[in-house]
Design a protein around this motif. Sequence first.
Motif, short mmCIF file in Angstrom:
data_model
loop_
_atom_site.label_atom_id
_atom_site.label_comp_id
_atom_site.label_asym_id
_atom_site.label_seq_id
_atom_site.Cartn_x
_atom_site.Cartn_y
_atom_site.Cartn_z
N UNK A 240 130.27 95.38 65.24
CA UNK A 240 130.97 96.54 64.38
C UNK A 240 131.70 95.38 63.15
N UNK A 241 132.38 94.76 62.63
CA UNK A 241 132.71 94.56 62.07
C UNK A 241 132.06 94.83 61.07
N UNK A 242 130.63 93.99 60.72
CA UNK A 242 129.81 94.21 60.02
C UNK A 242 128.87 95.08 59.45
N UNK A 243 128.78 96.17 60.79
CA UNK A 243 128.43 97.53 60.65
C UNK A 243 129.44 98.87 59.19
N UNK A 244 130.76 98.34 59.45
CA UNK A 244 131.50 99.75 59.54
C UNK A 244 131.91 98.91 58.21
N UNK A 245 131.63 97.69 57.89
CA UNK A 245 132.38 96.97 56.43
C UNK A 245 133.76 97.45 56.92
N UNK A 246 134.55 96.99 57.87
CA UNK A 246 136.23 96.87 58.22
C UNK A 246 135.89 95.18 57.42
N UNK A 247 137.64 95.09 57.35
CA UNK A 247 138.34 93.83 56.88
C UNK A 247 137.53 92.60 59.30
N UNK A 248 137.33 91.48 58.54
CA UNK A 248 137.25 90.65 60.10
C UNK A 248 138.18 89.19 59.72
N UNK A 249 138.59 88.82 60.37
CA UNK A 249 137.50 88.68 61.95
C UNK A 249 138.16 89.93 63.12
N UNK A 250 137.74 90.78 64.40
CA UNK A 250 138.20 91.40 65.25
C UNK A 250 138.70 90.31 65.92
N UNK A 251 140.03 92.08 65.95
CA UNK A 251 141.05 91.09 67.33
C UNK A 251 141.57 92.22 68.85
N UNK A 252 141.64 91.08 69.83
CA UNK A 252 141.82 91.68 70.89
C UNK A 252 143.34 91.81 71.17
N UNK A 253 143.94 92.93 71.30
CA UNK A 253 145.39 92.98 71.87
C UNK A 253 145.70 94.21 73.01
N UNK A 254 146.74 93.45 73.01
CA UNK A 254 147.53 93.85 74.88
C UNK A 254 147.46 95.07 74.74
N UNK A 255 146.65 95.42 76.46
CA UNK A 255 146.94 97.74 76.24
C UNK A 255 148.84 98.38 75.90
N UNK A 256 147.85 99.35 75.25
CA UNK A 256 149.95 99.62 75.17
C UNK A 256 149.85 100.84 76.13
N UNK A 257 148.73 100.97 77.57
CA UNK A 257 149.19 102.44 78.44
C UNK A 257 148.30 101.69 79.33
#
Length: 302
Positions: A240-257
């Motif tokens: 998805x980072x490559x497809x969307x052109x987003x800034x890499x790298x991707x990251x995981x986060x703690x669930x918010x809810x």
Amino acid sequence: MKVLVLGGTGFIGFPAAQALVRKGYTVYSLARSEAKEKTLAAEETTAKHDQHGVDHTGDVSSDAWIPLIATLDVIIETVTGSADGSRSVLERVEKAATALRPPGSPLLSYIYTSGTWVHGDSRTTTVTDTTPILTPAKLVAWRPAIEQLIVSSTVLNGIVIRPALLYGRSASIFSMLFKGAAEGRVSWPGTPGGRYALVHADDLAELYVLCAEKASVVGGKIVDGANPMTESVDELLEKLVRVSGARGPYEYREPADPFEEAITTNTLLRPYLANALLGWTPKKQGFVDGLEMYYVAWQASL
């Protein structure tokens, strides 16, 4: 065949209604606004009034759809998201079926929508449709009891479909992921190494059609609606980072809810009942392999 789709404008119910209409069946659905009425009418479903003058404007808590139960073949329930709501709709349908359907009528088939999160989170244990439910995800811990009410009903021909995580079209839950990517950041709840059970919305719609058509075969059954193989969450986010052109790298986060906590559920699922009993085989391209197409489809749906 006459089918009522409760939730017929939703991400699951709308493709199911479209698929039923394509097969030539009479499809009823509820509309809660003029815009929804137009959407349903354009898809050749009955949104407002049928030939008997029954009003289908309202939501599932209204009485607008109850008179239809006298002559329906199937109800598909895709809308309730709580134990109380699910139980209430089931009880109302059972009561109406008992009161309105002539003696000797075939049992009304009732297809209830659950989800594969009931299998719980595991990265080591493979599960199937018939694996006992031991530790469902907290958000849906109430669903197994409702599933049993459905399939054990003596008034209805109860069937349960458990969809996996949906993709395609407007992306369902993954719209949140795509939105973040479009804004330049791929961030998702969880930890590395996870795998998802997935299904395309169109393939799932075909499963609803088959269950409706062959309700006598799958009555009293619980079937998982999922692709035959799970997919890597790491690979999804990296691509998805490559497809969307987003800034890499991707990251995981703690669930918010609690909802995001449920999103972290890993399911090593190998479904078999839908194929064995109905011949259902998903045909759509996998989520990761077709990610470019699915990301563009989400953008176009905005």
